[in-house]
Scaffold this motif. Structure first.
Motif, PDB file in Angstrom:
ATOM      1  N   VAL A  73      -2.699  -6.000   0.717  1.00 40.53           N
ATOM      2  CA  VAL A  73      -4.046  -5.443   0.574  1.00 40.53           C
ATOM      3  C   VAL A  73      -5.043  -6.524   0.182  1.00 40.53           C
ATOM      4  CG1 VAL A  73      -5.459  -3.863  -0.796  1.00 40.53           C
ATOM      5  CG2 VAL A  73      -3.209  -3.128   0.036  1.00 40.53           C
ATOM      6  N   ALA A 108      -3.488  -0.190  -2.789  1.00 43.93           N
ATOM      7  CA  ALA A 108      -4.389   0.720  -2.076  1.00 43.93           C
ATOM      8  C   ALA A 108      -3.537   1.880  -1.562  1.00 43.93           C
ATOM      9  CB  ALA A 108      -5.098   0.020  -0.916  1.00 43.93           C
ATOM     10  N   ALA A 167       0.844  -1.203   0.000  1.00 39.35           N
ATOM     11  CA  ALA A 167       0.000   0.000   0.000  1.00 39.35           C
ATOM     12  C   ALA A 167       0.877   1.248   0.000  1.00 39.35           C
ATOM     13  CB  ALA A 167      -0.917   0.010   1.228  1.00 39.35           C
TER      14      ALA A 167
END
Length: 456
Positions: free
Chosen positions: A226, A119, A55
């Motif tokens: 994620v 993400a 992420a």
């Protein structure tokens, strides 16, 4: 000790073995000016979310906040290492006047195509809370433009203590949970919450569970991904180690998806064995229980001969511990007992009333229990209790070294695995090395003048 404690903080100390009923004040704001060892809300959220390695972690605030939490956990990853970067919108005086939303939008539009994260977490800081940027709106538009979850983390530092940051992180992670496909997840499956894989511990625990026939769906806070977090709701059980940091996420998952949770500890031989037995018992699988017993027997057989030799030197030595969450203190007390040592001080930054009650119940008479201590208090207690080793984190290390006391880092910066059965042996070796070091012969800690005399 009373001379070194602010009047307003006296109810945050308790000494076991007295006639007084147990009572301690905790889980509240630190006393202004007391120089707490705690960190802020923003730091708490960074600690929990940081190990999600694929992420993007973007700090919307001044560059100092990004520097403060850069690579904060040292959490190891078996793959991507995007989490180790510290991106910031670097807000300044102009942004305070005109707002920082445009700057945040530009940062996301530059970073997401460049690093291709799965993400993005956008952390709010004190400044953002004050100027009122609408992070929710900016993140929503970024999600639509880039096709990945862009999640605001409402972690303004002024709105509480580190514990509030844990909650903000859990709320952010929960937005991901339930958005992935759970097909193929076997019935005997778990998620690991509250372990940060500082020195590869997640991999040790996963190996034990896999030997029992239990699959791990998501290491949510260590070597995290994620995609795994998104399908975590498909696991049959959440195993929660650091309850302070991730218990809220476990509760959210239970309420929404019905996923039960269980508190465990992988620290120390006793608690590690109990964790494996508890998992096997939860699934009611005779084969898993048999395998758990085999693992415990095999692993203890490997480490016990060496532990017995170390115990001969350590018998009767005195230890103090001051850790982030109380769960760690429980296991450490049992580990020190296994080594024949006595814990004379046990404290934490974020313990609850229930945590401290349990802590007091397993401590010997005369042990000081403390909540949210400051360096001066800790220093005075270490001298008063004449300890041989102090267990803490990076902020406690200088206290021990200045006093000429052995130290064991049990927090962010260590590179030695201290969980599992092999971790128990590593811990014992480290305690032995520091307690028995000949260097302490040349330090004046046994003959230090009393702090009151120094202060005078």
């Amino acid at each position: 000790m009373s001379q070194m404690v602010f009047e307003e903080r006296k109810d945050q100390f308790f000494e076991t073995g007295t006639d007084k009923p147990f009572r301690i004040s905790c889980d509240k704001q630190s006393l202004a000016g007391a120089v707490s060892q705690r960190a802020c809300v923003f730091c708490g959220s960074r600690v929990v979310l940081y190990p999600i390695a694929d992420a993007l972690h973007l700090i919307h605030g001044p560059i100092g906040c990004a520097t403060y939490t850069w690579d904060i956990r040292g959490a190891l990853s078996s793959g991507p290492e995007l989490h180790r970067y510290s991106f910031s919108t670097d807000l300044g005086e102009t942004d305070v006047i005109f707002g920082g939303e445009a700057k945040l939008t530009r940062a996301l539009d530059e970073l997401i195509p460049l690093h291709q994260p799965k993400a993005a977490f956008v952390y709010s800081t004190c400044m953002v809370g004050l100027i009122g940027d609408d992070m929710e709106a900016v993140c929503k538009k970024a999600t639509e433009r880039h096709g990945i979850p862009v999640i605001p983390v409402m972690s303004e530092g002024f709105k509480g203590n580190k514990r509030a940051g844990y909650y903000a992180a859990c709320e952010a992670m929960f937005r991901l949970v339930g958005t992935g496909d759970t097909e193929g997840i076997p019935p005997m499956s778990v998620n690991l919450l509250g372990d940060f894989n500082l020195a590869g511990e997640i991999w040790i625990i996963r190996e034990y569970l896999e030997r029992m026939g239990v699959s791990v769906v998501a290491n949510i806070t260590g070597d995290g991904r994620v995609a795994d977090v998104r399908r975590a709701h498909g696991a049959a059980l959440n195993l929660v180690q650091c309850s302070g940091s991730t218990m809220e996420l476990a509760k959210m998952m239970k309420e929404t998806y019905g996923t039960p949770f269980m508190r465990v500890s992988y620290l120390g031989a006793d608690d590690m064995a109990q964790a494996l037995y508890d998992v096997a018992e939860f699934f009611g699988d005779a084969q898993a229980m048999e395998r758990a017993k085999e693992i415990v027997s095999e692993e203890l057989g490997r480490i016990y001969p060496r532990l017995k030799r170390l115990r001969k030197d350590l018998e009767g030595k005195r230890a103090a511990l001051y850790v982030g969450g109380a769960f760690k203190a429980f296991s450490l007390i049992k580990s020190f007992r296994l080594l024949g040592m006595k814990v004379v001080l046990a404290g934490s930054q974020t313990g609850t009333q229930e945590d401290y009650e349990e802590l007091a119940s397993i401590c010997e008479p005369g042990t000081i229990i403390v909540d949210d201590a400051n360096p001066l208090e800790l220093m005075h207690c270490l001298i008063e209790k004449d300890v041989d080793v102090f267990v803490g984190g990076v902020k406690e290390r200088p206290i021990a070294h200045k006093l000429g006391i052995g130290f064991c880092d049990h927090n962010h910066e260590r590179k030695l695995a201290l969980e599992g059965f092999v971790g128990m042996l590593n811990f014992a070796e480290e305690i032995h090395a520091t307690v028995m070091s000949p260097v302490w012969r040349f330090t004046p800690r046994r003959t230090l003048p009393r702090l009151e005399e120094v202060a005078a």
